[in-house]
Design a protein around this motif. Sequence first.
Motif, PDB file in Angstrom:
ATOM      1  N   VAL A 256     -86.820  28.053  18.561  1.00 50.01           N
ATOM      2  CA  VAL A 256     -86.349  29.318  19.375  1.00 50.01           C
ATOM      3  C   VAL A 256     -86.348  30.469  18.473  1.00 50.01           C
ATOM      4  O   VAL A 256     -87.222  31.647  18.242  1.00 50.01           O
ATOM      5  CB  VAL A 256     -84.951  29.765  20.207  1.00 50.01           C
ATOM      6  CG1 VAL A 256     -85.188  30.990  20.566  1.00 50.01           C
ATOM      7  CG2 VAL A 256     -85.485  28.854  21.465  1.00 50.01           C
ATOM      8  N   THR A 257     -85.344  30.277  17.096  1.00 56.83           N
ATOM      9  CA  THR A 257     -85.829  31.454  15.956  1.00 56.83           C
ATOM     10  C   THR A 257     -87.469  31.855  15.579  1.00 56.83           C
ATOM     11  O   THR A 257     -87.829  33.078  15.113  1.00 56.83           O
ATOM     12  CB  THR A 257     -85.271  30.853  15.216  1.00 56.83           C
ATOM     13  OG1 THR A 257     -83.588  30.660  15.970  1.00 56.83           O
ATOM     14  CG2 THR A 257     -84.620  31.671  13.753  1.00 56.83           C
ATOM     15  N   GLY A 258     -87.821  30.503  14.869  1.00 57.24           N
ATOM     16  CA  GLY A 258     -88.877  30.640  14.678  1.00 57.24           C
ATOM     17  C   GLY A 258     -90.318  31.107  15.544  1.00 57.24           C
ATOM     18  O   GLY A 258     -90.697  31.918  15.000  1.00 57.24           O
ATOM     19  N   ALA A 259     -90.028  30.719  16.654  1.00 54.26           N
ATOM     20  CA  ALA A 259     -91.461  31.451  17.277  1.00 54.26           C
ATOM     21  C   ALA A 259     -91.370  33.091  17.845  1.00 54.26           C
ATOM     22  O   ALA A 259     -91.551  34.495  18.003  1.00 54.26           O
ATOM     23  CB  ALA A 259     -91.001  31.167  19.350  1.00 54.26           C
ATOM     24  N   GLU A 260     -89.719  33.379  18.407  1.00 55.07           N
ATOM     25  CA  GLU A 260     -88.424  35.190  17.298  1.00 55.07           C
ATOM     26  C   GLU A 260     -89.437  35.736  16.170  1.00 55.07           C
ATOM     27  O   GLU A 260     -89.839  37.084  16.468  1.00 55.07           O
ATOM     28  CB  GLU A 260     -87.436  35.022  17.592  1.00 55.07           C
ATOM     29  CG  GLU A 260     -87.314  35.254  18.965  1.00 55.07           C
ATOM     30  CD  GLU A 260     -85.912  34.746  19.038  1.00 55.07           C
ATOM     31  OE1 GLU A 260     -84.532  34.894  18.196  1.00 55.07           O
ATOM     32  OE2 GLU A 260     -85.041  34.932  19.597  1.00 55.07           O
ATOM     33  N   LEU A 261     -89.643  34.551  15.364  1.00 60.79           N
ATOM     34  CA  LEU A 261     -89.641  35.635  13.895  1.00 60.79           C
ATOM     35  C   LEU A 261     -91.498  35.514  13.961  1.00 60.79           C
ATOM     36  O   LEU A 261     -92.336  36.925  13.629  1.00 60.79           O
ATOM     37  CB  LEU A 261     -89.688  34.393  12.628  1.00 60.79           C
ATOM     38  CG  LEU A 261     -88.067  35.032  12.648  1.00 60.79           C
ATOM     39  CD1 LEU A 261     -88.067  32.978  11.288  1.00 60.79           C
ATOM     40  CD2 LEU A 261     -87.879  35.557  11.803  1.00 60.79           C
ATOM     41  N   MET A 262     -92.206  34.434  14.581  1.00 65.02           N
ATOM     42  CA  MET A 262     -93.721  34.635  14.665  1.00 65.02           C
ATOM     43  C   MET A 262     -94.112  36.224  16.089  1.00 65.02           C
ATOM     44  O   MET A 262     -95.207  36.447  15.287  1.00 65.02           O
ATOM     45  CB  MET A 262     -94.030  33.467  15.077  1.00 65.02           C
ATOM     46  CG  MET A 262     -94.252  32.580  14.059  1.00 65.02           C
ATOM     47  SD  MET A 262     -95.338  30.459  15.022  1.00 65.02           S
ATOM     48  CE  MET A 262     -97.056  31.154  14.681  1.00 65.02           C
ATOM     49  N   SER A 278     -92.616  23.534  10.697  1.00 62.45           N
ATOM     50  CA  SER A 278     -91.457  24.074  10.896  1.00 62.45           C
ATOM     51  C   SER A 278     -91.127  23.702  12.386  1.00 62.45           C
ATOM     52  O   SER A 278     -90.066  22.573  12.458  1.00 62.45           O
ATOM     53  CB  SER A 278     -90.228  24.438  10.287  1.00 62.45           C
ATOM     54  OG  SER A 278     -89.166  24.133  10.975  1.00 62.45           O
ATOM     55  N   MET A 279     -91.570  24.543  13.322  1.00 59.16           N
ATOM     56  CA  MET A 279     -90.991  24.368  14.254  1.00 59.16           C
ATOM     57  C   MET A 279     -91.750  23.203  15.326  1.00 59.16           C
ATOM     58  O   MET A 279     -90.843  22.411  15.895  1.00 59.16           O
ATOM     59  CB  MET A 279     -92.020  25.463  14.889  1.00 59.16           C
ATOM     60  CG  MET A 279     -91.441  26.890  14.633  1.00 59.16           C
ATOM     61  SD  MET A 279     -92.174  28.235  15.640  1.00 59.16           S
ATOM     62  CE  MET A 279     -92.464  28.058  17.377  1.00 59.16           C
ATOM     63  N   VAL A 280     -93.197  22.630  14.502  1.00 55.23           N
ATOM     64  CA  VAL A 280     -94.028  21.732  14.966  1.00 55.23           C
ATOM     65  C   VAL A 280     -92.455  20.030  14.622  1.00 55.23           C
ATOM     66  O   VAL A 280     -92.830  19.634  15.668  1.00 55.23           O
ATOM     67  CB  VAL A 280     -94.386  21.276  14.431  1.00 55.23           C
ATOM     68  CG1 VAL A 280     -95.724  19.711  14.721  1.00 55.23           C
ATOM     69  CG2 VAL A 280     -95.951  22.282  15.033  1.00 55.23           C
ATOM     70  N   ALA A 281     -91.566  20.049  13.536  1.00 57.30           N
ATOM     71  CA  ALA A 281     -91.143  18.885  13.087  1.00 57.30           C
ATOM     72  C   ALA A 281     -90.501  19.032  14.022  1.00 57.30           C
ATOM     73  O   ALA A 281     -89.259  17.921  14.493  1.00 57.30           O
ATOM     74  CB  ALA A 281     -90.543  18.963  11.558  1.00 57.30           C
ATOM     75  N   HIS A 282     -89.391  20.559  14.363  1.00 58.16           N
ATOM     76  CA  HIS A 282     -88.123  20.493  14.922  1.00 58.16           C
ATOM     77  C   HIS A 282     -88.886  20.042  16.800  1.00 58.16           C
ATOM     78  O   HIS A 282     -87.627  19.653  17.240  1.00 58.16           O
ATOM     79  CB  HIS A 282     -87.590  21.708  15.234  1.00 58.16           C
ATOM     80  CG  HIS A 282     -86.525  21.502  13.466  1.00 58.16           C
ATOM     81  ND1 HIS A 282     -87.554  22.386  12.402  1.00 58.16           N
ATOM     82  CD2 HIS A 282     -85.301  21.832  13.315  1.00 58.16           C
ATOM     83  CE1 HIS A 282     -86.344  22.086  11.245  1.00 58.16           C
ATOM     84  NE2 HIS A 282     -85.585  21.730  11.647  1.00 58.16           N
ATOM     85  N   GLY A 283     -89.331  20.641  17.121  1.00 55.54           N
ATOM     86  CA  GLY A 283     -89.718  20.107  18.015  1.00 55.54           C
ATOM     87  C   GLY A 283     -90.049  18.189  18.115  1.00 55.54           C
ATOM     88  O   GLY A 283     -89.281  18.609  19.617  1.00 55.54           O
ATOM     89  N   LYS A 284     -90.707  18.078  17.743  1.00 56.45           N
ATOM     90  CA  LYS A 284     -91.019  16.252  17.805  1.00 56.45           C
ATOM     91  C   LYS A 284     -89.271  15.876  17.765  1.00 56.45           C
ATOM     92  O   LYS A 284     -89.799  14.298  18.389  1.00 56.45           O
ATOM     93  CB  LYS A 284     -91.715  15.412  16.316  1.00 56.45           C
ATOM     94  CG  LYS A 284     -93.194  16.208  16.334  1.00 56.45           C
ATOM     95  CD  LYS A 284     -94.333  15.808  15.536  1.00 56.45           C
ATOM     96  CE  LYS A 284     -95.557  15.781  15.563  1.00 56.45           C
ATOM     97  NZ  LYS A 284     -96.076  15.574  14.552  1.00 56.45           N
ATOM     98  N   ARG A 285     -88.794  15.940  16.892  1.00 54.66           N
ATOM     99  CA  ARG A 285     -87.013  16.033  16.933  1.00 54.66           C
ATOM    100  C   ARG A 285     -86.836  15.575  17.862  1.00 54.66           C
ATOM    101  O   ARG A 285     -85.769  15.012  18.646  1.00 54.66           O
ATOM    102  CB  ARG A 285     -86.401  16.545  15.527  1.00 54.66           C
ATOM    103  CG  ARG A 285     -84.679  15.856  15.538  1.00 54.66           C
ATOM    104  CD  ARG A 285     -84.623  14.577  14.933  1.00 54.66           C
ATOM    105  NE  ARG A 285     -83.302  13.832  14.983  1.00 54.66           N
ATOM    106  CZ  ARG A 285     -82.705  12.829  15.536  1.00 54.66           C
ATOM    107  NH1 ARG A 285     -83.776  12.489  15.600  1.00 54.66           N
ATOM    108  NH2 ARG A 285     -81.885  12.659  15.489  1.00 54.66           N
ATOM    109  N   LEU A 286     -86.463  16.847  18.754  1.00 58.56           N
ATOM    110  CA  LEU A 286     -85.865  16.919  19.799  1.00 58.56           C
ATOM    111  C   LEU A 286     -86.527  16.129  21.130  1.00 58.56           C
ATOM    112  O   LEU A 286     -86.056  15.405  21.811  1.00 58.56           O
ATOM    113  CB  LEU A 286     -86.341  18.549  20.503  1.00 58.56           C
ATOM    114  CG  LEU A 286     -85.829  18.647  21.651  1.00 58.56           C
ATOM    115  CD1 LEU A 286     -84.252  19.100  21.840  1.00 58.56           C
ATOM    116  CD2 LEU A 286     -86.637  20.464  22.413  1.00 58.56           C
TER     117      LEU A 286
END
Length: 464
Positions: A256-262, A278-286
């Motif tokens: 969410v933070t990455g999306a807001e920054l973008m 970073s967002m892709v990596a955290h999404g895969k972890r989720l």
Amino acid sequence: MVTAITWALAGACLVAAIVHQNASTAPIGEGEVFVSEAMEAQTLIDDSRSPAEGVRRARNALAVEAVSLAGGEGLVVASTSETLIGRPIDNPLLAYGLEGGRFTALASPTTHPLEIDGIEEWPAGSILYEVLSPSAGGDAVLLHYDLAELLSRRAQPGTIQPLTVQFLALGGVFALLGTAVFVGHTRAARRHRELAIESDVLREQSRKLEEANAELGEARQRAERALALAEEKMRIRSEFVLMINHELRTPLTSVVTGAELMRDAELGDADRQELIDSMVAHGKRLNEIIDQILAVARIENRGLGYELVRTPLLEACESVGATIDAETRDYAKRLLVRTDLKTLGLILASLSDNARTHGARRVAVGCSGRSVIQPMLEIGERPKEAVYFTVGDDGPGIDPDFLPRAFEKFEKNSFSSGTGLGLYMVQLMVVALGGSVAVDTSSTGSTFQIALPARVADRVMETV
């Protein structure tokens, strides 16, 4: 007699209250619910004049987010969300279930937006829980559930249900009635003792007192056991809530933070790409965390699907990427291992991932015709004739005080990472394959050893 009946009814009301409260605060049985709803949707579609009418009837009857009908070739031929019609089933697990005619259920991000009555409710990338139920004709029903609504279908722990209060009130009425009857009986007995022989009356009262004491002792023991069980359930439930809050919130917050920054910040190409990675990596972890939780639920509800086949040990080692022990290589050429290679691969992969999650830089997978460790802990029954697969690492090891609880559900040595389900899943799969899992650990690393049933073949088998 009347006293015993009223007290028995009071006890029955108390038991009913406890059973109802426990049932209402327990998670719904997802496996039974999803199978039942999938079968109901299939029946509604079969009884309809057209697939389009059938999926609409099924969605209205089940109150799910969307219902689709997939053809045998993998394309959606009818759906309550028009954005899915004509689309292929992209998720590999759902496609695998359709191809093999297997019931499949998982939570995963959607590849296309979903609409309800023409309004886009879930954009592409939203995590929905999807259930695919193939039919005998080659088609399959696909149910789409909102993950948040699924979780809301679970009763909140700690909430006293209205029916529980009614049972307790009814039990209180019976208890008061029993007390009143008991008082009346006591007074009648007192009048009777004035006319009867005093010694006989004393002996009768003594016998009743002994019976009452025995009943009270048994009731106290049952209450103590029930209290201990309730406390353990509450502890596991609390630890699960804390784990979910930490493990799911951390990657979700990063996305969410990455999306807001973008959206709001002016970023260069390099910074934008780094943020996307970073967002892709955290999404895969989720997604991995959700898949792991649901995998445990599926194994516990429906068991582990596997097929035990005798396979040459050298071929099995090569299939799962394990290095054969040089000292027993000649002997290994005569060994057959009885296992399911797919499940064995999942076990070794889970142990390897678990090692890296907890700080290991080097992980080695091996196999041997003999045991290579002195186990500090072993789960399951080791076969009399066995072959061994090992996963060794150079991590910090497992705390000896924590080791006895390492394979229990939701148990973790720290709150830094992981769900506490990895080793629990491993022991479920190993025991299902008829083997055992052992561990030897120190401050310089850990070695997990899987023992599986084997026998010596009549001839020597070379590497495939």
